[in-house]
Design a protein around this motif. Structure first.
Motif, PDB file in Angstrom:
ATOM      1  N   LYS A  60      -3.455  12.647  -7.643  1.00  0.00           N
ATOM      2  CA  LYS A  60      -4.699  12.018  -7.216  1.00  0.00           C
ATOM      3  C   LYS A  60      -5.778  12.350  -8.235  1.00  0.00           C
ATOM      4  O   LYS A  60      -5.472  12.747  -9.365  1.00  0.00           O
ATOM      5  CB  LYS A  60      -5.057  12.496  -5.817  1.00  0.00           C
ATOM      6  CG  LYS A  60      -3.950  12.234  -4.780  1.00  0.00           C
ATOM      7  CD  LYS A  60      -4.361  12.619  -3.397  1.00  0.00           C
ATOM      8  CE  LYS A  60      -3.220  12.436  -2.400  1.00  0.00           C
ATOM      9  NZ  LYS A  60      -2.748  11.045  -2.308  1.00  0.00           N
ATOM     10  N   ARG A  77      -2.443  -3.137   7.106  1.00  0.00           N
ATOM     11  CA  ARG A  77      -3.017  -1.801   7.271  1.00  0.00           C
ATOM     12  C   ARG A  77      -4.321  -1.845   8.058  1.00  0.00           C
ATOM     13  O   ARG A  77      -4.680  -0.882   8.734  1.00  0.00           O
ATOM     14  CB  ARG A  77      -3.257  -1.163   5.895  1.00  0.00           C
ATOM     15  CG  ARG A  77      -1.977  -0.834   5.149  1.00  0.00           C
ATOM     16  CD  ARG A  77      -2.252  -0.142   3.815  1.00  0.00           C
ATOM     17  NE  ARG A  77      -1.000   0.192   3.126  1.00  0.00           N
ATOM     18  CZ  ARG A  77      -0.938   0.862   1.990  1.00  0.00           C
ATOM     19  NH1 ARG A  77      -2.069   1.262   1.389  1.00  0.00           N
ATOM     20  NH2 ARG A  77       0.232   1.130   1.434  1.00  0.00           N
ATOM     21  N   ARG A  79      -3.382   2.136   9.941  1.00  0.00           N
ATOM     22  CA  ARG A  79      -4.753   2.228   9.446  1.00  0.00           C
ATOM     23  C   ARG A  79      -5.025   3.503   8.658  1.00  0.00           C
ATOM     24  O   ARG A  79      -5.920   3.542   7.826  1.00  0.00           O
ATOM     25  CB  ARG A  79      -5.735   2.106  10.622  1.00  0.00           C
ATOM     26  CG  ARG A  79      -5.838   0.682  11.135  1.00  0.00           C
ATOM     27  CD  ARG A  79      -6.745   0.558  12.333  1.00  0.00           C
ATOM     28  NE  ARG A  79      -6.731  -0.810  12.840  1.00  0.00           N
ATOM     29  CZ  ARG A  79      -7.181  -1.172  14.024  1.00  0.00           C
ATOM     30  NH1 ARG A  79      -7.681  -0.245  14.852  1.00  0.00           N
ATOM     31  NH2 ARG A  79      -7.141  -2.431  14.403  1.00  0.00           N
ATOM     32  N   TRP A  80      -4.247   4.536   8.898  1.00  0.00           N
ATOM     33  CA  TRP A  80      -4.460   5.791   8.170  1.00  0.00           C
ATOM     34  C   TRP A  80      -4.193   5.615   6.673  1.00  0.00           C
ATOM     35  O   TRP A  80      -4.701   6.383   5.850  1.00  0.00           O
ATOM     36  CB  TRP A  80      -3.564   6.886   8.741  1.00  0.00           C
ATOM     37  CG  TRP A  80      -2.096   6.652   8.522  1.00  0.00           C
ATOM     38  CD1 TRP A  80      -1.239   5.966   9.335  1.00  0.00           C
ATOM     39  CD2 TRP A  80      -1.313   7.107   7.418  1.00  0.00           C
ATOM     40  NE1 TRP A  80       0.027   5.956   8.811  1.00  0.00           N
ATOM     41  CE2 TRP A  80       0.017   6.653   7.633  1.00  0.00           C
ATOM     42  CE3 TRP A  80      -1.590   7.856   6.280  1.00  0.00           C
ATOM     43  CZ2 TRP A  80       1.051   6.908   6.745  1.00  0.00           C
ATOM     44  CZ3 TRP A  80      -0.559   8.120   5.397  1.00  0.00           C
ATOM     45  CH2 TRP A  80       0.746   7.648   5.630  1.00  0.00           C
ATOM     46  N   LYS A  81      -3.402   4.586   6.324  1.00  0.00           N
ATOM     47  CA  LYS A  81      -3.080   4.350   4.921  1.00  0.00           C
ATOM     48  C   LYS A  81      -4.217   3.636   4.178  1.00  0.00           C
ATOM     49  O   LYS A  81      -4.250   3.653   2.943  1.00  0.00           O
ATOM     50  CB  LYS A  81      -1.820   3.475   4.799  1.00  0.00           C
ATOM     51  CG  LYS A  81      -0.544   4.095   5.321  1.00  0.00           C
ATOM     52  CD  LYS A  81       0.612   3.124   5.096  1.00  0.00           C
ATOM     53  CE  LYS A  81       1.926   3.685   5.577  1.00  0.00           C
ATOM     54  NZ  LYS A  81       3.047   2.735   5.327  1.00  0.00           N
ATOM     55  N   PHE A  82      -5.099   3.001   4.930  1.00  0.00           N
ATOM     56  CA  PHE A  82      -6.102   2.156   4.289  1.00  0.00           C
ATOM     57  C   PHE A  82      -7.313   2.966   3.846  1.00  0.00           C
ATOM     58  O   PHE A  82      -7.763   3.880   4.523  1.00  0.00           O
ATOM     59  CB  PHE A  82      -6.572   1.066   5.264  1.00  0.00           C
ATOM     60  CG  PHE A  82      -7.592   0.130   4.671  1.00  0.00           C
ATOM     61  CD1 PHE A  82      -7.206  -0.884   3.823  1.00  0.00           C
ATOM     62  CD2 PHE A  82      -8.946   0.285   4.956  1.00  0.00           C
ATOM     63  CE1 PHE A  82      -8.153  -1.741   3.263  1.00  0.00           C
ATOM     64  CE2 PHE A  82      -9.889  -0.560   4.401  1.00  0.00           C
ATOM     65  CZ  PHE A  82      -9.489  -1.576   3.559  1.00  0.00           C
ATOM     66  N   ARG A  83      -7.820   2.626   2.671  1.00  0.00           N
ATOM     67  CA  ARG A  83      -9.081   3.195   2.188  1.00  0.00           C
ATOM     68  C   ARG A  83      -9.886   2.067   1.564  1.00  0.00           C
ATOM     69  O   ARG A  83      -9.325   1.123   0.973  1.00  0.00           O
ATOM     70  CB  ARG A  83      -8.832   4.321   1.174  1.00  0.00           C
ATOM     71  CG  ARG A  83      -8.095   3.908  -0.068  1.00  0.00           C
ATOM     72  CD  ARG A  83      -7.840   5.072  -1.007  1.00  0.00           C
ATOM     73  NE  ARG A  83      -7.206   4.612  -2.249  1.00  0.00           N
ATOM     74  CZ  ARG A  83      -7.870   4.164  -3.304  1.00  0.00           C
ATOM     75  NH1 ARG A  83      -9.193   4.117  -3.290  1.00  0.00           N
ATOM     76  NH2 ARG A  83      -7.223   3.765  -4.389  1.00  0.00           N
ATOM     77  N   MET A  84     -11.195   2.147   1.681  1.00  0.00           N
ATOM     78  CA  MET A  84     -12.052   1.074   1.186  1.00  0.00           C
ATOM     79  C   MET A  84     -11.892   0.872  -0.314  1.00  0.00           C
ATOM     80  O   MET A  84     -12.061  -0.231  -0.833  1.00  0.00           O
ATOM     81  CB  MET A  84     -13.514   1.376   1.531  1.00  0.00           C
ATOM     82  CG  MET A  84     -13.816   1.390   3.022  1.00  0.00           C
ATOM     83  SD  MET A  84     -13.352  -0.154   3.871  1.00  0.00           S
ATOM     84  CE  MET A  84     -14.490  -1.309   3.086  1.00  0.00           C
ATOM     85  N   GLY A  85     -11.544   1.960  -1.026  1.00  0.00           N
ATOM     86  CA  GLY A  85     -11.350   1.849  -2.467  1.00  0.00           C
ATOM     87  C   GLY A  85     -10.226   0.906  -2.851  1.00  0.00           C
ATOM     88  O   GLY A  85     -10.203   0.391  -3.978  1.00  0.00           O
ATOM     89  N   ASP A  86      -9.287   0.660  -1.914  1.00  0.00           N
ATOM     90  CA  ASP A  86      -8.208  -0.291  -2.196  1.00  0.00           C
ATOM     91  C   ASP A  86      -8.776  -1.680  -2.470  1.00  0.00           C
ATOM     92  O   ASP A  86      -8.253  -2.422  -3.314  1.00  0.00           O
ATOM     93  CB  ASP A  86      -7.239  -0.365  -1.019  1.00  0.00           C
ATOM     94  CG  ASP A  86      -6.482   0.942  -0.806  1.00  0.00           C
ATOM     95  OD1 ASP A  86      -6.439   1.769  -1.739  1.00  0.00           O
ATOM     96  OD2 ASP A  86      -5.941   1.134   0.300  1.00  0.00           O
ATOM     97  N   ASP A  96      -1.640  -0.554  -5.531  1.00  0.00           N
ATOM     98  CA  ASP A  96      -1.678  -0.139  -4.130  1.00  0.00           C
ATOM     99  C   ASP A  96      -0.789  -1.056  -3.305  1.00  0.00           C
ATOM    100  O   ASP A  96      -0.778  -2.274  -3.502  1.00  0.00           O
ATOM    101  CB  ASP A  96      -3.113  -0.206  -3.591  1.00  0.00           C
ATOM    102  CG  ASP A  96      -4.024   0.821  -4.261  1.00  0.00           C
ATOM    103  OD1 ASP A  96      -3.551   1.925  -4.542  1.00  0.00           O
ATOM    104  OD2 ASP A  96      -5.200   0.482  -4.502  1.00  0.00           O
TER     105      ASP A  96
END
Length: 266
Positions: free
Chosen positions: A91, A181, A188-195, A65
């Motif tokens: 995905k 991010r 911020r739209w690129k960020f996900r907690m799974g990262d 990522d």
């Protein structure tokens, strides 16, 4: 000492031997200027490849990522005619895709003759995230390396040129980009907690990537290890390889219809 982008077949690849921050001693401005020259050359090659309609190119982008898969697509391929260029992002597989073998959805996305296709992640997810996240039995994912090699050989025998790029980013650089991010509203739209979950498995992913690089570095589809800590150098290295590959393919427009010389349209 210069750092190669690829490793001789049969030689063991160790990611620790490759510096993610390598930049060939270039300054950013000089590197960007060189990259622009390579990128500008791509349009003419791609147009002739499309007109020739006999061969195709597949660009495979893999990396942790924030390593720059989206950025590579945006910058390196910015001048190509969208008509002759396709991007596929892989995905989590759908229920329909899970009902078939793991290569089924990939084969459907292979670019047709005349086109340049880009895989943002790829069939290698099935020996990376599947392995690290234990989504399939060990015997299953271990058998996939050979199947991937055979699949890629099949595609190459049919006129496809495969360029595989591993975007090699350091853990510290990833930390900085993930923090950006979070801190910058427009990112911020690129960020996900799974990262963050995947970041905790950094060592496991590095081991999985190293195995994939070693087991699937073949004569017909070798891996390129791209230093990705500097975005501008990443773009330079990939655009150089792509431009060089197209120059070697030397695609040609088909001959015009006979007796066209002197024809006047009324």
């Amino acid at each position: 000492m210069s750092q190669p982008l690829s490793v001789a077949l049969g030689k063991k690849i160790k990611l620790a031997d490759f510096d993610p921050a390598y930049n060939a001693g270039l300054k950013k401005s000089a590197g960007q200027s060189q990259a622009d020259e390579f990128i500008d050359s791509l349009d003419g090659y791609a147009e002739r490849l499309y007109a020739e309609h006999r061969r195709a190119i597949l660009i495979v982008l893999q990396g942790m990522d924030t390593s720059g898969k989206d950025g590579t697509i945006r910058h390196v391929l910015r001048g190509l005619n969208p008509q002759s260029c396709t991007v596929t992002s892989f995905k989590a597989p759908s229920s329909a895709e899970l009902a078939h073998d793991f290569l089924w959805r990939v084969h459907q996305a292979v670019p047709p003759q005349g086109n340049i296709g880009i895989f943002n992640r790829s069939h290698y997810e099935d020996v990376l995230v599947v392995r690290v996240r234990k989504l399939a039995p060990q015997d299953e994912w271990k058998s996939r390396y050979e199947r991937i090699n055979n699949f890629e050989k099949l595609l190459c025998d049919g006129g496809l040129t495969i360029l595989k790029f591993f975007l090699h980013i350091s853990k510290e650089e990833q930390r900085k980009r993930l923090q950006e991010r979070i801190d910058q509203p427009e990112k911020r739209w690129k960020f996900r907690m799974g990262d963050l979950d995947d970041r905790q498995l950094w060592d496991e992913y590095q081991a999985a990537y190293e195995d994939a690089l070693n087991k699937c570095n073949t004569d017909h589809a070798p891996w390129h290890i791209i230093p990705a800590d500097h975005k501008w150098y990443r773009n330079l290295a990939i655009s150089h390889v792509l431009s060089e590959t197209l120059a070697k393919l030397d695609p040609q427009c088909p001959p015009p219809p006979e007796n066209i010389a002197g024809l006047v349209v009324k």
